[in-house]
Design a protein around this motif. Structure first.
Motif, PDB file in Angstrom:
ATOM      1  N   ALA A  36      60.857   2.696   9.997  1.00 49.19           N
ATOM      2  CA  ALA A  36      59.734   1.751   9.624  1.00 49.19           C
ATOM      3  C   ALA A  36      58.227   1.858  10.551  1.00 49.19           C
ATOM      4  CB  ALA A  36      59.532   0.896   9.156  1.00 49.19           C
ATOM      5  N   GLU A  37      57.252   2.047  10.101  1.00 47.03           N
ATOM      6  CA  GLU A  37      55.896   1.870  11.103  1.00 47.03           C
ATOM      7  C   GLU A  37      55.483  -0.027   9.901  1.00 47.03           C
ATOM      8  OE1 GLU A  37      51.158   2.852  10.812  1.00 47.03           O
ATOM      9  OE2 GLU A  37      52.103   4.386  10.686  1.00 47.03           O
ATOM     10  N   VAL A  38      55.433  -0.583  11.380  1.00 46.20           N
ATOM     11  CA  VAL A  38      55.147  -1.871  10.682  1.00 46.20           C
ATOM     12  C   VAL A  38      54.082  -2.431  11.317  1.00 46.20           C
ATOM     13  CG1 VAL A  38      55.884  -4.359  11.495  1.00 46.20           C
ATOM     14  CG2 VAL A  38      58.018  -2.269  10.946  1.00 46.20           C
ATOM     15  N   ARG A  39      52.496  -3.310  10.573  1.00 46.15           N
ATOM     16  CA  ARG A  39      51.671  -3.590  10.819  1.00 46.15           C
ATOM     17  C   ARG A  39      52.926  -5.563  10.504  1.00 46.15           C
ATOM     18  NH1 ARG A  39      46.786  -1.407   6.897  1.00 46.15           N
ATOM     19  NH2 ARG A  39      46.974   0.326   7.751  1.00 46.15           N
ATOM     20  N   LEU A  40      52.891  -6.090  12.064  1.00 48.51           N
ATOM     21  CA  LEU A  40      53.198  -8.008  12.261  1.00 48.51           C
ATOM     22  C   LEU A  40      51.622  -8.287  12.092  1.00 48.51           C
ATOM     23  CD1 LEU A  40      54.896  -9.512  12.496  1.00 48.51           C
ATOM     24  CD2 LEU A  40      54.202  -9.169  15.282  1.00 48.51           C
ATOM     25  N   ARG A  41      51.243  -9.284  11.070  1.00 42.42           N
ATOM     26  CA  ARG A  41      49.986  -9.699  10.574  1.00 42.42           C
ATOM     27  C   ARG A  41      50.364 -11.494  10.270  1.00 42.42           C
ATOM     28  NH1 ARG A  41      48.957  -4.992  12.627  1.00 42.42           N
ATOM     29  NH2 ARG A  41      47.079  -4.242  11.353  1.00 42.42           N
ATOM     30  N   ARG A  42      49.294 -12.023  11.034  1.00 40.92           N
ATOM     31  CA  ARG A  42      49.549 -13.565  10.840  1.00 40.92           C
ATOM     32  C   ARG A  42      48.802 -13.642  10.016  1.00 40.92           C
ATOM     33  NH1 ARG A  42      45.754 -16.494  14.322  1.00 40.92           N
ATOM     34  NH2 ARG A  42      44.770 -15.328  15.415  1.00 40.92           N
ATOM     35  N   VAL A  43      48.856 -15.276   8.844  1.00 45.21           N
ATOM     36  CA  VAL A  43      47.288 -15.549   8.194  1.00 45.21           C
ATOM     37  C   VAL A  43      46.969 -16.351   9.250  1.00 45.21           C
ATOM     38  CG1 VAL A  43      48.523 -14.944   5.980  1.00 45.21           C
ATOM     39  CG2 VAL A  43      48.570 -17.101   7.169  1.00 45.21           C
ATOM     40  N   ARG A  44      45.253 -16.395   8.506  1.00 46.42           N
ATOM     41  CA  ARG A  44      43.981 -17.886   9.012  1.00 46.42           C
ATOM     42  C   ARG A  44      45.082 -18.738   9.234  1.00 46.42           C
ATOM     43  NH1 ARG A  44      39.349 -16.370  10.726  1.00 46.42           N
ATOM     44  NH2 ARG A  44      39.311 -14.341   9.433  1.00 46.42           N
ATOM     45  N   GLU A  45      44.740 -19.712  10.587  1.00 50.56           N
ATOM     46  CA  GLU A  45      44.891 -21.203  10.612  1.00 50.56           C
ATOM     47  C   GLU A  45      44.028 -21.860   9.663  1.00 50.56           C
ATOM     48  OE1 GLU A  45      46.185 -24.044  10.397  1.00 50.56           O
ATOM     49  OE2 GLU A  45      47.702 -23.144  11.583  1.00 50.56           O
ATOM     50  N   LEU A  46      44.155 -22.730   8.658  1.00 47.12           N
ATOM     51  CA  LEU A  46      43.145 -23.226   7.978  1.00 47.12           C
ATOM     52  C   LEU A  46      43.376 -25.027   8.421  1.00 47.12           C
ATOM     53  CD1 LEU A  46      44.081 -22.489   4.563  1.00 47.12           C
ATOM     54  CD2 LEU A  46      42.547 -21.724   6.149  1.00 47.12           C
ATOM     55  N   ALA A  47      44.400 -25.905   9.318  1.00 50.13           N
ATOM     56  CA  ALA A  47      43.849 -26.900   9.794  1.00 50.13           C
ATOM     57  C   ALA A  47      42.917 -27.301  10.646  1.00 50.13           C
ATOM     58  CB  ALA A  47      45.522 -26.678  10.364  1.00 50.13           C
ATOM     59  N   PRO A  48      42.269 -28.294  10.566  1.00 54.03           N
ATOM     60  CA  PRO A  48      41.210 -28.448  11.474  1.00 54.03           C
ATOM     61  C   PRO A  48      41.718 -29.279  13.010  1.00 54.03           C
ATOM     62  CG  PRO A  48      41.854 -30.329   9.913  1.00 54.03           C
ATOM     63  CD  PRO A  48      42.501 -29.658   9.723  1.00 54.03           C
ATOM     64  N   GLU A  49      41.006 -28.595  14.038  1.00 52.84           N
ATOM     65  CA  GLU A  49      41.327 -28.813  15.516  1.00 52.84           C
ATOM     66  C   GLU A  49      41.979 -30.227  15.556  1.00 52.84           C
ATOM     67  OE1 GLU A  49      41.056 -25.766  17.373  1.00 52.84           O
ATOM     68  OE2 GLU A  49      40.624 -24.874  15.621  1.00 52.84           O
ATOM     69  N   ALA A  50      41.353 -30.633  15.195  1.00 58.63           N
ATOM     70  CA  ALA A  50      42.235 -32.295  15.599  1.00 58.63           C
ATOM     71  C   ALA A  50      43.404 -32.758  15.600  1.00 58.63           C
ATOM     72  CB  ALA A  50      41.128 -33.810  14.858  1.00 58.63           C
ATOM     73  N   ALA A  51      44.082 -32.314  14.194  1.00 54.58           N
ATOM     74  CA  ALA A  51      45.480 -31.932  14.002  1.00 54.58           C
ATOM     75  C   ALA A  51      46.335 -31.193  14.574  1.00 54.58           C
ATOM     76  CB  ALA A  51      45.113 -30.968  12.812  1.00 54.58           C
ATOM     77  N   ILE A  52      45.291 -29.510  15.150  1.00 54.42           N
ATOM     78  CA  ILE A  52      46.398 -29.243  15.727  1.00 54.42           C
ATOM     79  C   ILE A  52      46.566 -29.672  17.075  1.00 54.42           C
ATOM     80  CG2 ILE A  52      45.936 -26.467  16.360  1.00 54.42           C
ATOM     81  CD1 ILE A  52      44.651 -25.618  14.277  1.00 54.42           C
ATOM     82  N   ASP A  53      45.159 -30.289  17.819  1.00 53.33           N
ATOM     83  CA  ASP A  53      45.710 -30.552  19.371  1.00 53.33           C
ATOM     84  C   ASP A  53      46.419 -31.563  19.408  1.00 53.33           C
ATOM     85  OD1 ASP A  53      43.826 -28.919  20.055  1.00 53.33           O
ATOM     86  OD2 ASP A  53      42.125 -29.779  19.470  1.00 53.33           O
ATOM     87  N   SER A  54      46.771 -32.456  18.212  1.00 55.46           N
ATOM     88  CA  SER A  54      47.762 -33.612  17.798  1.00 55.46           C
ATOM     89  C   SER A  54      48.784 -32.994  18.191  1.00 55.46           C
ATOM     90  CB  SER A  54      47.362 -34.161  17.288  1.00 55.46           C
ATOM     91  OG  SER A  54      47.933 -33.655  15.982  1.00 55.46           O
ATOM     92  N   LYS A  55      49.805 -31.818  18.451  1.00 51.72           N
ATOM     93  CA  LYS A  55      51.024 -31.479  18.284  1.00 51.72           C
ATOM     94  C   LYS A  55      50.890 -30.422  19.666  1.00 51.72           C
ATOM     95  CE  LYS A  55      54.703 -30.721  16.159  1.00 51.72           C
ATOM     96  NZ  LYS A  55      55.302 -30.329  14.505  1.00 51.72           N
ATOM     97  N   PRO A  56      51.431 -30.861  20.914  1.00 52.64           N
ATOM     98  CA  PRO A  56      50.939 -30.079  21.475  1.00 52.64           C
ATOM     99  C   PRO A  56      51.429 -28.537  21.851  1.00 52.64           C
ATOM    100  CG  PRO A  56      51.352 -31.688  23.324  1.00 52.64           C
ATOM    101  CD  PRO A  56      51.865 -31.763  21.526  1.00 52.64           C
ATOM    102  N   GLU A  57      52.745 -28.178  21.227  1.00 50.22           N
ATOM    103  CA  GLU A  57      53.859 -27.026  20.467  1.00 50.22           C
ATOM    104  C   GLU A  57      52.888 -26.311  19.661  1.00 50.22           C
ATOM    105  OE1 GLU A  57      55.957 -29.726  18.747  1.00 50.22           O
ATOM    106  OE2 GLU A  57      54.509 -30.207  20.170  1.00 50.22           O
ATOM    107  N   TRP A  58      52.283 -27.060  18.708  1.00 51.27           N
ATOM    108  CA  TRP A  58      51.474 -25.917  17.647  1.00 51.27           C
ATOM    109  C   TRP A  58      50.244 -25.307  18.429  1.00 51.27           C
ATOM    110  CZ3 TRP A  58      49.527 -29.870  12.441  1.00 51.27           C
ATOM    111  CH2 TRP A  58      48.450 -28.641  11.660  1.00 51.27           C
ATOM    112  N   ARG A  59      49.023 -26.337  18.855  1.00 53.23           N
ATOM    113  CA  ARG A  59      48.043 -25.510  19.915  1.00 53.23           C
ATOM    114  C   ARG A  59      48.762 -24.699  20.944  1.00 53.23           C
ATOM    115  NH1 ARG A  59      43.190 -24.006  19.556  1.00 53.23           N
ATOM    116  NH2 ARG A  59      42.826 -26.210  18.502  1.00 53.23           N
ATOM    117  N   GLN A  60      49.626 -24.815  21.028  1.00 52.70           N
ATOM    118  CA  GLN A  60      50.403 -23.554  21.711  1.00 52.70           C
ATOM    119  C   GLN A  60      50.549 -22.686  21.452  1.00 52.70           C
ATOM    120  OE1 GLN A  60      53.919 -25.080  24.566  1.00 52.70           O
ATOM    121  NE2 GLN A  60      53.867 -23.228  25.550  1.00 52.70           N
TER     122      GLN A  60
END
Length: 206
Positions: A36-60
């Motif tokens: 197959a020809e593959v397109r790997l695509r992620r969807v947009r992150e909707l969480a606020p930056e503060a929430a993302i930064d509160s969990k280092p592995e999420w930000r990473q």
């Protein structure tokens, strides 16, 4: 000998800390191995930056996948087969993937999502943390789209080892997906690619 890709496979997913991302990459490998020809695509992150930064592995993880293109409706229209991936949220799909699905109305109304081959994969904190119900929710969506749902079932010995006939899955509480679960994701994508190919050839012959 290289294989000329003859089936288009879109792998669209959301991953918070990388577990579903690992399954998505493995699925891409399986689809490509099947030609197959593959397109790997992620969807947009909707969480606020503060929430993302509160969990280092999420930000990473978010920083690590910044170069992976965001999914668009064109990716779904382009594909002969689509795999959707999401972590489970109380037995349901993540809001980030749901938001993307909620934008598909225009192409759905035009019939551009029907007749494609569909499958899904997921991850949860624990083995019994809602994996099957999450995959079944996605099957409901594929049914509304008029899709051909192709689960892995128990069609390969690896499925008897992982035990989930609905789709590839992993438990994030056990750490990164191991070789067994990644191989199950590869197998699922390979099977979906092969079914999509047979369907495509059959339509051409008709």
């Amino acid at each position: 000998m290289s294989i000329t890709p003859d089936v288009n496979v879109a792998i669209v997913y959301y991953s918070q800390t990388g577990i579903v991302h690992a399954l998505a990459e493995a699925a891409g490998e399986g689809a490509m191995k099947a030609g197959a020809e593959v397109r790997l695509r992620r969807v947009r992150e909707l969480a606020p930056e503060a929430a993302i930064d509160s969990k280092p592995e999420w930000r990473q993880h978010l920083d690590a996948v910044a170069d992976i293109p965001l999914a668009t409706l064109d990716d779904l229209v382009w594909a002969d087969a689509v795999l959707l991936g999401t972590p489970t949220r109380y037995g349901n799909i993540a809001s980030q993937l749901q938001q993307f699905i909620d934008t598909t109305g225009p192409v759905w109304q035009q019939g551009q999502l029907s007749g494609k081959v569909y499958g899904a994969f997921t991850a949860s904190l624990t083995v019994h943390g809602g994996q099957e119900s999450t995959l079944l929710v996605l099957n409901h969506i594929f049914t509304h789209w008029g899709g051909v749902i192709v689960p892995p079932g128990y069609t390969d010995p690896i499925q008897f080892q992982v035990g989930n006939p609905y789709g590839a899955s992993a438990a994030s509480g056990e750490g990164a997906p191991d070789g067994l679960h990644l191989e199950a994701a590869r197998y699922q994508a390979q099977r979906i690619t092969e079914v999509a190919r047979h369907l495509k050839l059959g339509r051409a012959a008709a």
